[in-house]
Design a protein around this motif. Structure first.
Motif, PDB file in Angstrom:
ATOM      1  N   THR A   1       0.814  -1.395   0.013  1.00  0.00           N
ATOM      2  CA  THR A   1       0.435   0.259   0.231  1.00  0.00           C
ATOM      3  C   THR A   1       0.653   0.919  -0.332  1.00  0.00           C
ATOM      4  OG1 THR A   1      -1.638  -1.374   0.799  1.00  0.00           O
ATOM      5  CG2 THR A   1      -2.117   1.257   0.877  1.00  0.00           C
ATOM      6  N   ILE A   2       0.476   2.212  -0.864  1.00  0.00           N
ATOM      7  CA  ILE A   2       1.521   3.511  -0.719  1.00  0.00           C
ATOM      8  C   ILE A   2       0.548   4.316   0.143  1.00  0.00           C
ATOM      9  CG2 ILE A   2       2.001   5.468  -1.867  1.00  0.00           C
ATOM     10  CD1 ILE A   2       1.027   4.084  -5.216  1.00  0.00           C
TER      11      ILE A   2
ATOM     12  N   GLU B   1      11.819  -1.906  -5.668  1.00  0.00           N
ATOM     13  CA  GLU B   1      12.764  -2.382  -5.263  1.00  0.00           C
ATOM     14  C   GLU B   1      12.624  -1.901  -3.318  1.00  0.00           C
ATOM     15  OE1 GLU B   1      15.246  -3.776  -5.270  1.00  0.00           O
ATOM     16  OE2 GLU B   1      15.897  -4.221  -3.361  1.00  0.00           O
ATOM     17  N   LEU B   2      10.786  -1.268  -2.936  1.00  0.00           N
ATOM     18  CA  LEU B   2      10.310  -1.355  -1.879  1.00  0.00           C
ATOM     19  C   LEU B   2       9.284  -2.624  -1.951  1.00  0.00           C
ATOM     20  CD1 LEU B   2       9.527   1.617  -0.867  1.00  0.00           C
ATOM     21  CD2 LEU B   2      11.872   0.545  -0.410  1.00  0.00           C
ATOM     22  N   THR B   3       8.692  -2.434  -3.530  1.00  0.00           N
ATOM     23  CA  THR B   3       7.696  -3.564  -3.412  1.00  0.00           C
ATOM     24  C   THR B   3       8.391  -4.895  -3.061  1.00  0.00           C
ATOM     25  OG1 THR B   3       6.451  -1.980  -4.755  1.00  0.00           O
ATOM     26  CG2 THR B   3       5.635  -3.770  -4.924  1.00  0.00           C
ATOM     27  N   TRP B   4       9.210  -5.021  -3.599  1.00  0.00           N
ATOM     28  CA  TRP B   4       9.677  -6.668  -3.811  1.00  0.00           C
ATOM     29  C   TRP B   4      10.100  -6.646  -1.796  1.00  0.00           C
ATOM     30  CZ3 TRP B   4      12.176  -4.662  -8.716  1.00  0.00           C
ATOM     31  CH2 TRP B   4      11.208  -5.827  -9.269  1.00  0.00           C
ATOM     32  N   GLN B   5      10.867  -5.841  -1.602  1.00  0.00           N
ATOM     33  CA  GLN B   5      10.900  -6.652  -0.542  1.00  0.00           C
ATOM     34  C   GLN B   5       9.940  -6.757   0.786  1.00  0.00           C
ATOM     35  OE1 GLN B   5      14.078  -6.555   0.700  1.00  0.00           O
ATOM     36  NE2 GLN B   5      15.736  -6.096  -0.709  1.00  0.00           N
ATOM     37  N   LEU B   6       9.118  -5.799   0.654  1.00  0.00           N
ATOM     38  CA  LEU B   6       7.613  -6.015   1.417  1.00  0.00           C
ATOM     39  C   LEU B   6       7.456  -7.417   1.610  1.00  0.00           C
ATOM     40  CD1 LEU B   6       6.588  -2.244   1.403  1.00  0.00           C
ATOM     41  CD2 LEU B   6       8.319  -2.854   3.123  1.00  0.00           C
TER      42      LEU B   6
ATOM     43  N   GLY C   1       8.997   0.656   3.882  1.00  0.00           N
ATOM     44  CA  GLY C   1       9.929   0.951   3.391  1.00  0.00           C
ATOM     45  C   GLY C   1       9.348   2.730   3.102  1.00  0.00           C
ATOM     46  N   ILE C   2      10.716   3.990   2.700  1.00  0.00           N
ATOM     47  CA  ILE C   2      10.478   5.230   2.637  1.00  0.00           C
ATOM     48  C   ILE C   2      11.789   5.054   0.701  1.00  0.00           C
ATOM     49  CG2 ILE C   2      12.782   5.535   3.685  1.00  0.00           C
ATOM     50  CD1 ILE C   2      10.762   7.639   3.841  1.00  0.00           C
TER      51      ILE C   2
ATOM     52  N   THR D   1       3.546  -0.059   2.774  1.00  0.00           N
ATOM     53  CA  THR D   1       4.023  -0.724   3.587  1.00  0.00           C
ATOM     54  C   THR D   1       2.617  -1.951   3.520  1.00  0.00           C
ATOM     55  OG1 THR D   1       1.622   0.092   4.364  1.00  0.00           O
ATOM     56  CG2 THR D   1       2.844   1.295   5.635  1.00  0.00           C
ATOM     57  N   ARG D   2       3.197  -2.642   4.027  1.00  0.00           N
ATOM     58  CA  ARG D   2       2.108  -4.329   4.006  1.00  0.00           C
ATOM     59  C   ARG D   2       2.193  -5.002   5.059  1.00  0.00           C
ATOM     60  NH1 ARG D   2       3.920 -10.106   2.205  1.00  0.00           N
ATOM     61  NH2 ARG D   2       1.787 -10.353   1.169  1.00  0.00           N
TER      62      ARG D   2
END
Ligand code: ZN
Lengths: 395, 149
Positions: free
Chosen positions: A234-235, A357-362, A377-378, A394-395
């Motif tokens: 989510t953004i 990158e944040l999306t893959w990490q989350l 992530g930011i 966030t997730r």
């Protein structure tokens, strides 16, 4: 306010491929659509991040990508905000969704770049400060990065070795990233043996220019629910703030800072204000972060960002680095993707690549560079001429 | 070099080229904010709607805020002075009266090893590039001899 959700992300690997930027954008867009499981014909809004180095199609990137993917009658927008273009394009798409004007938007940025220093476009343009700084001062982009690095050495006792250690960390982070251009392990000694470009910064510590493309499929929370998207990323915030007057830190491509003589109150420095606005919108703070992707245009600049995004107080970044806090496995990994050090900059795609990158990490899909248990992530970035760029997911 | 060259600033109206050269900014007559390069038509102070300015000679002396150099020849529109490239230093200099920082090249022959943050410097002009009949000058910062940081 209802949230906007990231349904899909995709990239074309960074490199020096020498092909048309539209190809990279289409590859990234198709990858993001496939990741989302959404048919391109269901996209209602195409938001392009512009490139100014590829002629007219680059200035109207939204339409260029929409035409390349096939006209569908979708609405379109194109955004230019230099290095922050991707965040601005995302913000335009998010606003369309939040306004209830559409449910599914595609955001795309891609670039093909020339070799060497980023230089202004050709022609005599004495009214353009970006042209004049090259003509009158020979001030390249690394000039400005080096001024900050030297200042850091003078204020906080940072050393060339500290900067090299940042570069070595990011080299390790990027080793297994299939989208990174440079996947080479560098020791600190290797880095210190690299030729000096703009004292105290060396060749391998300064961001190169790359070809690449990145894309996001963003959708309304309702649409995600209808589609059965499970625990989506989510953004929580997008910050596209400008500086506050007077801006007292010299910024590329300027000759001077603002003068503070007419203003008695102090203002929040620009880089601090970029993520402050994002934290405020998200209702989160630096203590909530699992990871950060920051704009390491130089090795030294990454240390400045630790402080600007609130990971530590001014002057403490070197300690954070040496304690391993910002390495994968540490308390708050920074640039697990390998950062610009491993990518080189593909200007309109770069802020979107940070979000990928944040999306893959989350989602826990980052493979060998996965940050364990990543929840928040930011991204932090700044575009020429006063464009802030920060996204919290966030997730 | 045979013919005598004319001397001219590399850009009109940004600095003087007399014996005591100075940067030429301007001052908003409404709020007093100083601008370099000069502002025209509008004042960038958000609390000010001024649109009239008087020319202002900026302080000729300041202190180094930070510095670096250019070890490789910058790309065009930079015009190299010689066929073999000579690296040069740059400094961002704090002007106390104007409360601003101004970026410039550093005087020829001065390297980063001669510079430190906080060091006093003074404005000079030196050749930037030369055409058949004209030597074009640019402002530069020069350390003030004997003045410690
Ligand atoms: Zn004013």
């Amino acid at each position: 306010m209802s949230d906007v959700v990231i349904a899909g992300v995709g990239m074309h690997p960074w490199g020096k491929w020498g092909r048309n930027f539209v190809e990279y954008g289409v590859v990234a867009a198709r990858a993001a659509l496939e990741d989302a499981g959404i048919d391109y014909r269901d996209v209602q809004f195409v938001s392009g991040a512009d490139t100014v180095r590829n002629g007219y199609p680059g200035y109207v990137a939204g339409a260029t990508f929409a035409q390349a993917l096939g006209w569908t009658g979708a609405r379109v927008a194109s955004s230019y905000a230099a290095c922050a273009s991707g965040a601005t394009a995302l913000e335009v798409a998010r606003a369309e969704i939040l306004a209830g004007r559409c449910d599914v938007a595609l955001v795309v940025g891609a670039d093909t770049t020339p070799k060497g220093f980023l230089a202004p476009n050709a022609g005599e343009r004495p009214d353009d400060p970006d042209w004049l700084r090259f003509r009158l001062l020979g001030a390249t982009n690394p000039t400005y990065f080096a001024l900050y690095a030297r200042r850091r050495m003078a204020l906080y006792g940072a050393t060339e070795r500290d900067f090299a250690e940042v570069r070595a960390k990011n080299a390790r982070h990027g080793l297994e990233n299939p989208n990174a251009r440079y996947r080479k392990d560098f020791s600190v000694d290797d880095i210190l043996a690299s030729p000096m470009v703009a004292d105290p910064l060396r060749l391998v510590e300064i961001c190169a220019t790359s070809d690449g493309g990145a894309a996001l499929v963003v959708v309304s929370a309702d649409y995600a629910k209808r589609k059965g998207l499970d625990a989506p990323v989510t953004i929580k915030a997008v910050s596209t703030v400008t500086p506050a007057f007077p801006q007292t830190v010299i910024e590329m491509p300027n000759f001077a800072t603002d003068s503070g003589v007419a203003v008695s109150d102090s203002v929040t420095p620009f880089k601090d204000s970029i993520t402050a606005a994002a934290y405020e919108e998200a209702g989160l703070g630096p203590e909530d972060l699992s990871l950060a992707e920051v704009y390491d245009l130089s090795s030294a600049l990454e240390l400045d960002w630790y402080e600007h995004i609130g990971l530590c107080k001014a002057g403490e970044a070197e300690r954070l680095l040496h304690d391993g806090d910002t390495t994968i496995g540490g308390r708050i990994p920074v640039n697990p993707s390998g950062g610009l050090a491993c990518f080189g900059e593909a200007v309109p795609a770069q802020a979107l690549a940070q979000v990928c990158e944040l999306t893959w990490q989350l989602r826990g899909q980052a493979g060998a560079r996965q940050v364990d248990g990543a929840r928040v992530g930011i991204t932090a970035n700044q575009g020429l001429f006063g464009h802030g760029s920060s996204v919290i997911l966030t997730r | 070099m045979s013919a005598i060259l004319k001397r001219a600033p590399a850009i009109e109206g940004w600095f003087t080229i007399d014996d005591e050269p100075a940067l030429l900014g301007n001052r908003c007559t409404t709020c007093g904010t100083v601008w370099f390069p000069k502002s025209s038509f509008f004042c960038g102070n958000p609390a000010c709607d001024g649109s009239e300015f008087e020319e202002a000679r900026l302080s000729r002396r300041g202190k180094v805020w930070s510095f670096t150099d250019a070890q490789y020849q910058p790309p065009p529109p930079y015009i190299p002075r010689s066929e073999t490239y000579e690296p040069f230093a740059l400094a961002a200099v704090e002007l106390a009266d104007e409360q601003m920082v101004v970026l410039g090249q550093v005087a020829e022959g001065v390297t980063v090893n001669d510079l430190e943050v906080g060091q006093p410097v003074e404005l000079i002009v030196e050749p930037l590039y030369t055409t058949d009949d004209t030597e074009y000058l640019v402002y530069k910062w020069k350390p003030i001899d004997g003045a410690p940081a």
